[in-house]
Scaffold this active site. Structure first.
Site: not given
Length: 651
Positions: A336, A365, A383, A385, A387, A466, A512
């Site tokens: 992000c 991570r 991911q 992923d 946005h 979320k 997100h």
């Protein structure tokens, strides 16, 4: 006339009872069936034993095994029964703590020697005696110093330490059953005889208070149910889970492996990476239809980026960091902040929104080594992923679109899900008013779609509320996968704007979202969900050709070439082995189609087809077989073996 209390039941009805009546006595008046099933109760918001007395007007809910809190009470009592049995067999054992878990329980013991499987059998037998004795379980509130003396006299050093940890304003309580007494807040079942079916599962090491500097204890795990039938079903599921374990199937099927030199990072093998690419490319195609742009951002970034986003302050302990030329850097833990940098690189108009930015790049991570678990808990991952930068008036439309994408992907894969709305955590960032707006927007979007959801207070990200999507797999286990986060904070942090119709600057809102989430974890879940029987479109090898003898190699090679030219993933087994052995090998590898070729097939331009999980389909013209497979791939259908696995009935 004696005074009464007014008790409001869950259905809204109000009953009158004599003041001071026990809950057990009150429930007996409400109904025999409920009284028989009752395990504990909730008076207003307080969990209590059935022996507790009703002294004032209240709301009352009776807990049974159907309630999560009821099951916790049931298994908490099971831990005390186990601890009592251990103390009978091993008087030198020192007690520590024994909480209930979701489907099981454990108790940590300080023992002079390791427990053996034979010891577990003896403990189980002693537990059966305690259950048969049906000891009443009695609660007693005691003075703090009295409790310390009581446990000190019995050599229970850990219990003395635990008494000291109880806040001064809290009651100290003990529970007694037969000769056994334990420090416990409760509540518990009325008697030991209520625990009808139980099983001790394993022993593991555990440090006192989870600190490796402390003494290592022995943690005994067990499970318990109201009926033997339910216990047997759970034990079957445990065995099935071992058989489906992705850490076992991954290497067996040649999908992935882990090595000591890279803890928490998967080595993807060719077959596993084929599954990976199929899922990733499918996600790409679905997103392309919805107007997503795919980008690729740097994976080592200055700490300044994360200071701006707030991650350096709120998330640094979960990041891999490094120092170079007197600068702090982080190995990218999320996308992000980089996507905000890209958004800010150009002047944006209201006409440009929604702007949907997707990335499949590497992320990392820090996870403590003790928490790593195959693909399900890793340090390196990717991911699906994305946005979405949207105008405030586009929020609900985009949330609905994202949930539609979740439906498409999960529906195709045979995954059922539940939605949780996770709200503002304690360490939130930003103004409460913006949080309230964000939480209300998510709720409106769900309610507008007619979707039910559970409220999950305090579990939102630090920058926004979320939606979490909990998937239920073939064995009934729940996994948190997809997530949709609504963020008013990051656009403020990065000073993101767009020019509105009025010619003025306005602030976009950031959504997100990840549908499959971590691809590594998602594939681990799917491997167990399908028990390795991946749908044909996803299977790393869709067909294997088996020539019966050496003279059929030439025709087998022609078949393989035709299938590969048609875009199928196919192997040719030309080993000098008997055909029965080759068939069994292909079945063990869970290959969807086995194609046997001999004289008849070579002469007819056909293949003898064996379908995974089914009997022979018999000879089939090669063209007809290709049409069958291509049709199944296009529809992303699940074959019988896959459907059986998803239903939990895989042979």
């Amino acid at each position: 006339m004696s005074s009464v209390v007014h008790v409001t039941l869950p259905d809204g009805s109000v009953r009158e009872f004599p003041q001071g009546i026990t809950i057990a006595e009150a429930v007996a008046q409400i109904g025999r069936g409920l009284a028989k099933a009752a395990l504990a109760a909730k008076v207003d918001d307080r969990l209590v034993d059935l022996s507790a007395r009703l002294t004032e007007d209240c709301q009352l809910r009776i807990l049974t095994f159907a309630d999560e809190e009821g099951r916790e009470v049931f298994r908490h009592t099971s831990t005390h029964i186990m601890a009592q049995a251990v103390k009978r067999l091993f008087p030198e054992a020192k007690l520590t703590v024994g909480p209930p878990l979701e489907n099981s329980f454990y108790y940590d013991f300080d023992l002079p020697r390791p427990l053996t499987p034979e010891d577990l059998e003896r403990i189980e037998a002693e537990m059966a005696k305690i259950v048969a004795a049906d000891y009443p379980i009695v609660r007693q509130e005691v003075d703090r110093e009295e409790a310390k003396r009581f446990f000190a006299e019995r050599g229970e050093d850990y219990k003395v330490l635990l008494v000291d940890k109880i806040p001064e304003d809290e009651v100290v309580s003990i529970y007694t059953q037969g000769e056994f007494t334990d420090l416990c807040v409760g509540p518990h079942l009325p008697s030991t005889g209520r625990v009808k079916a139980f099983k001790l599962l394993s022993v593991a090491g555990a440090y006192w208070e989870g600190n490796q500097a402390n003494k290592q204890l022995q943690r005994v795990y067990g499970t318990s149910f109201e009926s033997k039938k339910d216990l047997d079903q759970y034990l079957f599921q445990l065995e099935e889970a071992k058989r489906r374990d992705h850490r076992k199937l991954g290497p067996e099927l040649g999908l992935f492996r882990f090595e000591e030199v890279a803890p928490g990072f998967a080595y993807w093998l060719d077959k596993g990476y084929k599954i990976y690419r199929e899922l990733e490319n499918w996600s790409r195609s679905l997103q392309a239809e919805l107007g997503y742009q795919e980008v690729r951002c740097p994976w080592i970034v200055s700490s300044k980026l994360y200071e701006t986003s707030g991650h350096w302050q709120h998330y640094r302990q979960n990041m891999f960091t490094l120092k170079a030329e007197d600068q702090d850097f982080a190995i990218k833990p999320m996308n992000c902040p980089n996507h905000c940098v890209l958004y800010r690189s150009e002047l944006r108009s209201y006409r440009d929104l929604p702007l949907k930015v997707a990335e499949y790049g590497p992320l990392s991570r820090f996870e403590a080594s003790g928490t790593l678990h195959g693909l399900l808990r890793v340090r390196g991952f990717h991911q699906d992923d994305a946005h979405l930068f949207v105008r405030p008036d586009q929020i609900e439309e985009m949330i609905r679109e994202v949930i539609g994408l979740v439906d498409t992907i999960y529906g195709t894969l045979g995954l059922q899900y539940e939605i949780k709305l996770s709200t503002r955590p304690e360490d939130f960032m930003g103004e409460i008013e913006l949080w309230d707006q964000a939480e209300a927007a998510l709720a409106r979007a769900l309610e507008g779609m007619g979707r039910s959801y559970k409220l999950n207070p305090g579990d939102g990200a630090f920058y926004g509320p979320k939606l979490d999507f909990d998937v239920t797999d073939a064995l009934g286990r729940k996994w948190q996968c997809a997530t949709v986060q609504l963020d008013f904070q990051m656009p403020i942090k990065f000073d993101l704007t767009y020019i509105g119709e009025d010619g003025k600057e306005h602030r976009p809102v950031m959504i997100h979202r990840a549908i499959m989430g971590t691809l590594e974890r998602f594939i681990g879940i799917l491997t167990e969900h399908y028990a390795g029987n991946f749908p044909v479109w996803m299977a790393p090898v869709q067909a294997r050709v088996l020539p019966i003898t050496d003279r059929h190699h030439e025709y087998a090679a022609q078949v393989v070439a035709r299938l590969k030219a048609a875009g199928l993933r196919v192997e040719n087994d030309t080993r000098n082995e008997k055909i029965g052995y080759k068939i069994r090998e292909a079945e063990v590898q869970k290959i969807p189609f086995i194609l046997v070729v001999g004289d008849k097939e070579a002469q007819a331009g056909a293949v003898a087809v064996r379908r995974r999980g089914m009997k022979d389909l018999g000879p089939m013209p090669l063209e007809a077989f290709m049409e069958l497979v291509q049709s199944e791939i296009a529809s992303k259908a699940m074959d019988d073996a896959c459907l059986k696995a998803v239903s939990g009935k895989e042979d």
